[in-house]
Design a protein around this motif. Sequence first.
Motif, PDB file in Angstrom:
ATOM      1  N   LEU A 193     -15.129 -35.196   9.654  1.00  0.00           N
ATOM      2  CA  LEU A 193     -14.430 -34.011  10.159  1.00  0.00           C
ATOM      3  C   LEU A 193     -15.034 -33.541  11.474  1.00  0.00           C
ATOM      4  CD1 LEU A 193     -13.908 -31.992   6.842  1.00  0.00           C
ATOM      5  CD2 LEU A 193     -12.154 -33.187   8.178  1.00  0.00           C
ATOM      6  N   SER A 194     -16.343 -33.590  11.585  1.00  0.00           N
ATOM      7  CA  SER A 194     -17.002 -33.204  12.832  1.00  0.00           C
ATOM      8  C   SER A 194     -16.603 -34.143  13.971  1.00  0.00           C
ATOM      9  CB  SER A 194     -18.525 -33.211  12.659  1.00  0.00           C
ATOM     10  OG  SER A 194     -18.940 -32.224  11.746  1.00  0.00           O
ATOM     11  N   ILE A 195     -16.541 -35.439  13.675  1.00  0.00           N
ATOM     12  CA  ILE A 195     -16.172 -36.426  14.689  1.00  0.00           C
ATOM     13  C   ILE A 195     -14.726 -36.220  15.136  1.00  0.00           C
ATOM     14  CG2 ILE A 195     -15.697 -38.886  15.027  1.00  0.00           C
ATOM     15  CD1 ILE A 195     -18.224 -39.386  13.263  1.00  0.00           C
ATOM     16  N   ILE A 196     -13.822 -36.019  14.183  1.00  0.00           N
ATOM     17  CA  ILE A 196     -12.417 -35.812  14.532  1.00  0.00           C
ATOM     18  C   ILE A 196     -12.251 -34.555  15.373  1.00  0.00           C
ATOM     19  CG2 ILE A 196     -10.102 -35.389  13.616  1.00  0.00           C
ATOM     20  CD1 ILE A 196     -11.060 -36.979  11.089  1.00  0.00           C
ATOM     21  N   GLN A 197     -13.007 -33.508  15.044  1.00  0.00           N
ATOM     22  CA  GLN A 197     -12.930 -32.277  15.826  1.00  0.00           C
ATOM     23  C   GLN A 197     -13.379 -32.521  17.273  1.00  0.00           C
ATOM     24  OE1 GLN A 197     -15.125 -28.968  14.206  1.00  0.00           O
ATOM     25  NE2 GLN A 197     -14.512 -27.572  15.834  1.00  0.00           N
ATOM     26  N   GLN A 198     -14.431 -33.298  17.443  1.00  0.00           N
ATOM     27  CA  GLN A 198     -14.893 -33.613  18.802  1.00  0.00           C
ATOM     28  C   GLN A 198     -13.856 -34.448  19.554  1.00  0.00           C
ATOM     29  OE1 GLN A 198     -19.027 -35.002  19.061  1.00  0.00           O
ATOM     30  NE2 GLN A 198     -19.464 -33.914  17.162  1.00  0.00           N
ATOM     31  N   ILE A 199     -13.193 -35.372  18.844  1.00  0.00           N
ATOM     32  CA  ILE A 199     -12.131 -36.160  19.474  1.00  0.00           C
ATOM     33  C   ILE A 199     -10.997 -35.256  19.918  1.00  0.00           C
ATOM     34  CG2 ILE A 199     -10.341 -37.887  19.014  1.00  0.00           C
ATOM     35  CD1 ILE A 199     -12.392 -39.310  17.191  1.00  0.00           C
ATOM     36  N   LEU A 200     -10.662 -34.283  19.071  1.00  0.00           N
ATOM     37  CA  LEU A 200      -9.599 -33.337  19.406  1.00  0.00           C
ATOM     38  C   LEU A 200      -9.918 -32.586  20.688  1.00  0.00           C
ATOM     39  CD1 LEU A 200      -8.346 -31.466  16.189  1.00  0.00           C
ATOM     40  CD2 LEU A 200      -6.953 -32.436  17.999  1.00  0.00           C
ATOM     41  N   LEU A 236     -21.998 -36.886  17.117  1.00  0.00           N
ATOM     42  CA  LEU A 236     -22.096 -37.506  18.439  1.00  0.00           C
ATOM     43  C   LEU A 236     -22.710 -36.571  19.466  1.00  0.00           C
ATOM     44  CD1 LEU A 236     -18.580 -39.194  18.557  1.00  0.00           C
ATOM     45  CD2 LEU A 236     -20.768 -40.297  18.076  1.00  0.00           C
ATOM     46  N   LEU A 237     -22.094 -35.431  19.639  1.00  0.00           N
ATOM     47  CA  LEU A 237     -22.458 -34.527  20.725  1.00  0.00           C
ATOM     48  C   LEU A 237     -23.773 -33.809  20.482  1.00  0.00           C
ATOM     49  CD1 LEU A 237     -21.289 -33.360  23.419  1.00  0.00           C
ATOM     50  CD2 LEU A 237     -20.351 -31.494  22.041  1.00  0.00           C
ATOM     51  N   THR A 238     -24.086 -33.529  19.228  1.00  0.00           N
ATOM     52  CA  THR A 238     -25.203 -32.637  18.920  1.00  0.00           C
ATOM     53  C   THR A 238     -26.260 -33.287  18.036  1.00  0.00           C
ATOM     54  OG1 THR A 238     -23.899 -31.723  17.081  1.00  0.00           O
ATOM     55  CG2 THR A 238     -23.783 -30.582  19.191  1.00  0.00           C
ATOM     56  N   PHE A 287      -7.378 -32.594   7.196  1.00  0.00           N
ATOM     57  CA  PHE A 287      -7.921 -33.915   7.506  1.00  0.00           C
ATOM     58  C   PHE A 287      -8.812 -34.453   6.385  1.00  0.00           C
ATOM     59  CE2 PHE A 287      -6.539 -33.298  11.905  1.00  0.00           C
ATOM     60  CZ  PHE A 287      -6.009 -34.561  12.149  1.00  0.00           C
ATOM     61  N   ALA A 288      -9.412 -33.599   5.576  1.00  0.00           N
ATOM     62  CA  ALA A 288     -10.168 -34.088   4.421  1.00  0.00           C
ATOM     63  C   ALA A 288      -9.222 -34.811   3.457  1.00  0.00           C
ATOM     64  CB  ALA A 288     -10.868 -32.934   3.714  1.00  0.00           C
ATOM     65  N   ALA A 289      -8.033 -34.259   3.270  1.00  0.00           N
ATOM     66  CA  ALA A 289      -7.046 -34.905   2.400  1.00  0.00           C
ATOM     67  C   ALA A 289      -6.565 -36.214   3.011  1.00  0.00           C
ATOM     68  CB  ALA A 289      -5.865 -33.955   2.171  1.00  0.00           C
ATOM     69  N   ASP A 317      -4.650 -46.824  11.848  1.00  0.00           N
ATOM     70  CA  ASP A 317      -4.939 -45.620  12.622  1.00  0.00           C
ATOM     71  C   ASP A 317      -6.445 -45.398  12.701  1.00  0.00           C
ATOM     72  OD1 ASP A 317      -5.686 -44.529  10.146  1.00  0.00           O
ATOM     73  OD2 ASP A 317      -3.857 -43.359   9.917  1.00  0.00           O
ATOM     74  N   LEU A 318      -6.825 -44.411  13.499  1.00  0.00           N
ATOM     75  CA  LEU A 318      -8.241 -44.130  13.732  1.00  0.00           C
ATOM     76  C   LEU A 318      -8.917 -43.583  12.485  1.00  0.00           C
ATOM     77  CD1 LEU A 318     -10.442 -44.163  15.877  1.00  0.00           C
ATOM     78  CD2 LEU A 318      -9.693 -41.905  16.629  1.00  0.00           C
ATOM     79  N   LEU A 319      -8.201 -42.857  11.655  1.00  0.00           N
ATOM     80  CA  LEU A 319      -8.787 -42.334  10.416  1.00  0.00           C
ATOM     81  C   LEU A 319      -9.239 -43.476   9.513  1.00  0.00           C
ATOM     82  CD1 LEU A 319      -6.328 -39.409   9.544  1.00  0.00           C
ATOM     83  CD2 LEU A 319      -8.557 -39.272  10.670  1.00  0.00           C
ATOM     84  N   THR A 320      -8.411 -44.490   9.392  1.00  0.00           N
ATOM     85  CA  THR A 320      -8.790 -45.656   8.584  1.00  0.00           C
ATOM     86  C   THR A 320     -10.000 -46.350   9.195  1.00  0.00           C
ATOM     87  OG1 THR A 320      -6.502 -45.969   7.869  1.00  0.00           O
ATOM     88  CG2 THR A 320      -7.986 -47.859   7.660  1.00  0.00           C
TER      89      THR A 320
END
Length: 422
Positions: free
Chosen positions: A248-255, A100-102, A211-213, A225-228
């Motif tokens: 994983l990149s998207i979840i990190q940006q959400i965090l 998203l960001l980059t 989060f990969a697991a 949930d958002l992961l699903t």
Amino acid sequence: MTEIASPPAKCPIGSFDPLDPQTMQVPHPWYQALRKEAPVHFVAERGMWFVTARDLVAQALSDHEVFSSAFGLPQMPPPASVAAEVESLKAQGWDMIPTLLTADPPDHHYYRRMVARAFTPKFVAQREPTIRSIVTQLLDALPVGEPVEFVEQFAAPLPLRVIAQALNVPDARIDDFRRWSDQFALTIGAEIDDAGALEQARSLLEYQRYFAAELEDRRTAPQDDLLTGLVQASNANDDEPLTTGAALSIIQQILIAGNETSRKLMTGTLHQLAADPTWWTWLQEDPGPRSELLVEESLRFLTPVQSMFRITKAEAELGGYTIPAGSLVVLVFGSANRDEAHFEDGEKFNPQRPNAKTHLAFGQGIHSCLGAALARLQARIALEDIARRFSSVELAQDNDLEYEPSFMLRGLKRLHLTFQAN
């Protein structure tokens, strides 16, 4: 109460260094000088072009073909002395995919489309009962009539718990969730030492493995949930599924976007209300609609995400200045949001400002923040409930008003307040 740094008497723009510790504590006099003298300014020592005028920041945001978001990571690089060790740790995990960001179109459009399918208006609206419950629990725990450190007791746990619930992170992992978020933010517009860089890399690897697991689990056992939502987003339009690295990149940006910015927004807003009781009284008179006005002015005045990078894909003309191709450009939202040419008395906090919502705190154009509605919702609910519950909020005596050392994420490290019951 003492200020950690005083505004400089003069701000010669030739001496502007965004990473100078005092500048990061008190940046706005520098931004005022830059807007007046050189709204597009090259900081040779850092190899960055700073854009500070609102019209020019907006122009660059709308021209993604020239001002590209494919600049790499927003973090500052690790110290050279541990760069090899950091890379070795990163090699054990997943590559951070530009999403998203980059990323630029068409990749950006694909990733935004996938996240939008998971992060729907309905999904955001469904968070309201959870947000209200979390706000109530946190406010119930606040001591009355004695100082409380507001960041740790309210401003940090509120968005953390909201996002953890959306991602279905169990209570037993909340401390890890907080630690990962804090670690990711350390190098956004800031530098850290050798030990800090290695700890950040270890935290990234730990986050990725967890989060990969969880993503793999959702592929076979969907949940609400958002992961699903991310795992299933491709089903709506026959898109390619998100890879694990991209998710994983998207979840990190959400965090980062969800936790860090909302924390700083809530802390800064309560600082303003405590520093000027006029606005506290004004909010209490009609908490519902006025909390919305307060949120918009706080976003404008505080601007938790102070700036964001772009890189020029071609030579660019901006405000009469020529920026060479391949230049790293910093679009300073925090300066644009106080530009006197657009906001009258822009350096003053005024929740009754008629055009406050024209701020750029969430960006603009194709990269505008997808989480803006959620950020607004939780801030509005929190401010409304605080105003109804307490008769007053005051600054305690031991505030140093020290800001995080970053020119990209701006917020107080801590804030000691005293609340009085109705």
